[in-house]
Design a protein around this motif. Structure first.
Motif, PDB file in Angstrom:
ATOM      1  N   SER A  54     -62.307  82.171  16.937  1.00 32.79           N
ATOM      2  CA  SER A  54     -62.810  82.223  15.561  1.00 32.79           C
ATOM      3  C   SER A  54     -64.117  83.000  15.472  1.00 32.79           C
ATOM      4  CB  SER A  54     -63.000  80.808  15.009  1.00 32.79           C
ATOM      5  OG  SER A  54     -63.865  80.059  15.824  1.00 32.79           O
ATOM      6  N   GLN A  55     -64.906  82.990  16.560  1.00 31.83           N
ATOM      7  CA  GLN A  55     -66.173  83.735  16.565  1.00 31.83           C
ATOM      8  C   GLN A  55     -65.945  85.239  16.651  1.00 31.83           C
ATOM      9  OE1 GLN A  55     -68.056  81.402  19.851  1.00 31.83           O
ATOM     10  NE2 GLN A  55     -69.847  81.436  18.535  1.00 31.83           N
ATOM     11  N   ILE A  56     -65.102  85.677  17.592  1.00 29.42           N
ATOM     12  CA  ILE A  56     -64.865  87.123  17.708  1.00 29.42           C
ATOM     13  C   ILE A  56     -64.164  87.634  16.451  1.00 29.42           C
ATOM     14  CG2 ILE A  56     -62.626  86.958  18.921  1.00 29.42           C
ATOM     15  CD1 ILE A  56     -63.498  89.447  20.529  1.00 29.42           C
ATOM     16  N   PHE A  57     -63.309  86.797  15.873  1.00 28.30           N
ATOM     17  CA  PHE A  57     -62.628  87.169  14.631  1.00 28.30           C
ATOM     18  C   PHE A  57     -63.642  87.436  13.528  1.00 28.30           C
ATOM     19  CE2 PHE A  57     -60.510  85.905  10.630  1.00 28.30           C
ATOM     20  CZ  PHE A  57     -59.439  86.777  10.644  1.00 28.30           C
ATOM     21  N   MET A  58     -64.556  86.504  13.328  1.00 20.02           N
ATOM     22  CA  MET A  58     -65.533  86.663  12.250  1.00 20.02           C
ATOM     23  C   MET A  58     -66.553  87.751  12.575  1.00 20.02           C
ATOM     24  SD  MET A  58     -66.146  85.976   9.230  1.00 20.02           S
ATOM     25  CE  MET A  58     -64.737  84.880   9.126  1.00 20.02           C
ATOM     26  N   ASP A  59     -66.905  87.909  13.853  1.00 20.23           N
ATOM     27  CA  ASP A  59     -67.845  88.976  14.241  1.00 20.23           C
ATOM     28  C   ASP A  59     -67.287  90.346  13.886  1.00 20.23           C
ATOM     29  OD1 ASP A  59     -69.638  87.157  15.237  1.00 20.23           O
ATOM     30  OD2 ASP A  59     -69.135  87.480  17.349  1.00 20.23           O
ATOM     31  N   ILE A  60     -66.011  90.561  14.166  1.00 15.39           N
ATOM     32  CA  ILE A  60     -65.409  91.876  13.915  1.00 15.39           C
ATOM     33  C   ILE A  60     -65.158  92.086  12.429  1.00 15.39           C
ATOM     34  CG2 ILE A  60     -63.327  93.267  14.294  1.00 15.39           C
ATOM     35  CD1 ILE A  60     -63.321  92.283  17.183  1.00 15.39           C
ATOM     36  N   VAL A  61     -64.677  91.054  11.747  1.00 18.84           N
ATOM     37  CA  VAL A  61     -64.439  91.184  10.299  1.00 18.84           C
ATOM     38  C   VAL A  61     -65.744  91.498   9.580  1.00 18.84           C
ATOM     39  CG1 VAL A  61     -63.803  89.923   8.199  1.00 18.84           C
ATOM     40  CG2 VAL A  61     -62.384  89.714  10.251  1.00 18.84           C
ATOM     41  N   SER A  62     -66.789  90.765   9.898  1.00 20.05           N
ATOM     42  CA  SER A  62     -68.064  90.936   9.191  1.00 20.05           C
ATOM     43  C   SER A  62     -68.805  92.203   9.607  1.00 20.05           C
ATOM     44  CB  SER A  62     -68.960  89.715   9.400  1.00 20.05           C
ATOM     45  OG  SER A  62     -69.219  89.512  10.769  1.00 20.05           O
ATOM     46  N   SER A  63     -68.435  92.789  10.758  1.00 26.37           N
ATOM     47  CA  SER A  63     -69.090  94.033  11.194  1.00 26.37           C
ATOM     48  C   SER A  63     -68.729  95.214  10.295  1.00 26.37           C
ATOM     49  CB  SER A  63     -68.697  94.367  12.633  1.00 26.37           C
ATOM     50  OG  SER A  63     -67.375  94.861  12.705  1.00 26.37           O
ATOM     51  N   LYS A  64     -67.566  95.147   9.638  1.00 30.69           N
ATOM     52  CA  LYS A  64     -67.088  96.186   8.708  1.00 30.69           C
ATOM     53  C   LYS A  64     -66.916  97.541   9.392  1.00 30.69           C
ATOM     54  CE  LYS A  64     -69.434  93.806   4.913  1.00 30.69           C
ATOM     55  NZ  LYS A  64     -70.395  93.893   3.792  1.00 30.69           N
ATOM     56  N   LYS A  65     -66.663  97.530  10.712  1.00 28.16           N
ATOM     57  CA  LYS A  65     -66.534  98.781  11.470  1.00 28.16           C
ATOM     58  C   LYS A  65     -65.108  99.310  11.528  1.00 28.16           C
ATOM     59  CE  LYS A  65     -70.315  98.027  14.776  1.00 28.16           C
ATOM     60  NZ  LYS A  65     -70.622  97.863  16.236  1.00 28.16           N
ATOM     61  N   TYR A  66     -64.141  98.410  11.434  1.00 26.82           N
ATOM     62  CA  TYR A  66     -62.772  98.792  11.785  1.00 26.82           C
ATOM     63  C   TYR A  66     -61.775  98.493  10.669  1.00 26.82           C
ATOM     64  CZ  TYR A  66     -64.921  98.470  16.432  1.00 26.82           C
ATOM     65  OH  TYR A  66     -65.746  98.609  17.518  1.00 26.82           O
ATOM     66  N   ARG A  67     -60.724  99.304  10.664  1.00 23.10           N
ATOM     67  CA  ARG A  67     -59.552  98.951   9.850  1.00 23.10           C
ATOM     68  C   ARG A  67     -58.750  97.941  10.652  1.00 23.10           C
ATOM     69  NH1 ARG A  67     -56.957  99.993   5.409  1.00 23.10           N
ATOM     70  NH2 ARG A  67     -54.705  99.640   5.328  1.00 23.10           N
ATOM     71  N   MET A  68     -58.308  96.877   9.984  1.00 24.82           N
ATOM     72  CA  MET A  68     -57.638  95.793  10.688  1.00 24.82           C
ATOM     73  C   MET A  68     -56.248  95.518  10.119  1.00 24.82           C
ATOM     74  SD  MET A  68     -60.943  93.240  10.963  1.00 24.82           S
ATOM     75  CE  MET A  68     -61.383  93.574   9.255  1.00 24.82           C
ATOM     76  N   PHE A  69     -55.438  94.889  10.930  1.00 24.69           N
ATOM     77  CA  PHE A  69     -54.059  94.529  10.585  1.00 24.69           C
ATOM     78  C   PHE A  69     -53.893  93.067  10.979  1.00 24.69           C
ATOM     79  CE2 PHE A  69     -49.491  94.312  10.958  1.00 24.69           C
ATOM     80  CZ  PHE A  69     -48.971  95.316  10.154  1.00 24.69           C
ATOM     81  N   PHE A  70     -53.414  92.241  10.062  1.00 25.46           N
ATOM     82  CA  PHE A  70     -53.315  90.805  10.300  1.00 25.46           C
ATOM     83  C   PHE A  70     -51.844  90.396  10.297  1.00 25.46           C
ATOM     84  CE2 PHE A  70     -57.135  91.987   8.089  1.00 25.46           C
ATOM     85  CZ  PHE A  70     -58.156  91.209   8.627  1.00 25.46           C
ATOM     86  N   MET A  71     -51.378  89.772  11.381  1.00 28.36           N
ATOM     87  CA  MET A  71     -49.972  89.354  11.363  1.00 28.36           C
ATOM     88  C   MET A  71     -49.748  88.029  12.081  1.00 28.36           C
ATOM     89  SD  MET A  71     -48.058  92.079  13.837  1.00 28.36           S
ATOM     90  CE  MET A  71     -48.760  92.634  15.385  1.00 28.36           C
ATOM     91  N   GLY A  72     -48.758  87.304  11.536  1.00 27.03           N
ATOM     92  CA  GLY A  72     -48.408  85.996  12.057  1.00 27.03           C
ATOM     93  C   GLY A  72     -48.558  84.942  10.978  1.00 27.03           C
ATOM     94  N   THR A  73     -48.186  83.719  11.291  1.00 23.31           N
ATOM     95  CA  THR A  73     -48.262  82.556  10.400  1.00 23.31           C
ATOM     96  C   THR A  73     -47.491  82.774   9.097  1.00 23.31           C
ATOM     97  OG1 THR A  73     -50.358  83.090   9.262  1.00 23.31           O
ATOM     98  CG2 THR A  73     -50.514  82.007  11.374  1.00 23.31           C
ATOM     99  N   SER A  74     -47.784  81.950   8.104  1.00 20.46           N
ATOM    100  CA  SER A  74     -47.031  81.964   6.848  1.00 20.46           C
ATOM    101  C   SER A  74     -47.702  82.835   5.787  1.00 20.46           C
ATOM    102  CB  SER A  74     -46.915  80.537   6.309  1.00 20.46           C
ATOM    103  OG  SER A  74     -48.197  80.057   5.928  1.00 20.46           O
TER     104      SER A  74
END
Length: 246
Positions: free
Chosen positions: A85-105
């Motif tokens: 959860s920390q690395i997830f929020m660190d990268i999301v909040s850094s605003k450096k990268y385009r991201m792709f989210f997959m899995g769950t409902s």
């Protein structure tokens, strides 16, 4: 250089983790990072084929509050936990990268998008892909890879639960020409606001997150904890023996 503890290739330094991510994204191939908690540690040391999958990625970050304690007791080296959860929020909040989210409902993904947009407005235009429920061998990896490459994502978040998500990344890797996959387990649920919540900080500080998870899902978590308890004494003894030989 990553070191092996309890047979897992760990990287504990947060700065190094992010430098390695930036370096890998300049290459013309894909790779993945595992987030190794006690469950992954236990399964990997009972199933050699899964251990191979975990260690074939770039490295694993440590999502266990106890592994750093064991390393300090055995090796006298101080490391800190760096959870999913920390690395997830660190990268999301850094605003450096385009991201792709997959899995769950879809419900979880919709809640996740709504909450992440408040932190990083660019998430509005990023892809959230619900994956069908099926065996890990049955996914259309070539088709998924084409979807990701058409999107142009740098960071691909995968939330399918261990051990499925690590095997999924290993299978998908040969089909991807760019990007870093990171398996974040329950992080989607934590930040969606719809399902599981993470333990409060005071429980994290005294290494009682496992107790909070047991209260949230007793049947599932007690079974996992039982295997950890069975596996752990042997792992600690083996690590102690390796250190003595050094």
């Amino acid at each position: 250089m990553q070191k092996y503890y309890f047979n897992i290739k760990y990287e504990f330094n947060k700065e190094t983790v992010h430098k390695q991510i930036a370096r890998q994204l300049k290459k013309k191939n894909s790779d993945y990072i595992c987030v190794a908690d006690g469950v992954i540690l236990s399964i990997a040391n009972r199933k050699p084929e899964y251990l191979k999958v975990v260690n074939e990625g770039m490295f694993s970050i440590c999502d266990s509050g106890y592994v750093p304690l064991y390393i300090r007791w055995i090796h006298g080296i101080h490391y800190e936990q760096y959870c999913g959860s920390q690395i997830f929020m660190d990268i999301v909040s850094s605003k450096k990268y385009r991201m792709f989210f997959m899995g769950t409902s879809k419900e979880t993904l919709d809640g996740l998008r709504q909450n992440l947009v408040k932190i990083n407005p660019a998430v509005t235009d990023m892809t959230f892909l619900e994956l069908p429920f099926r065996k890990v061998e049955e996914f259309d990896y070539e088709g998924i890879a084409k979807t990701i490459e058409a999107d142009g994502a740098d960071i691909i978040w995968v939330a399918l639960g261990a051990p499925k998500q690590e095997i999924f990344m290993n299978f998908l890797k040969p089909h991807l020409r760019h990007g870093i996959m990171i398996a974040v387990g329950a992080a989607f649920k934590f930040f969606s606001g719809n399902e599981e919540k993470r333990a409060p900080n005071w429980m994290l500080d005294i290494h009682l997150e496992f107790a909070f998870r047991i209260m949230q899902a007793p049947k599932k978590q007690l079974a996992r904890c039982a295997w950890i308890i069975i596996t752990l004494p042997r792992l600690i003894y083996q690590e102690w023996k390796r250190n003595r030989k050094r």
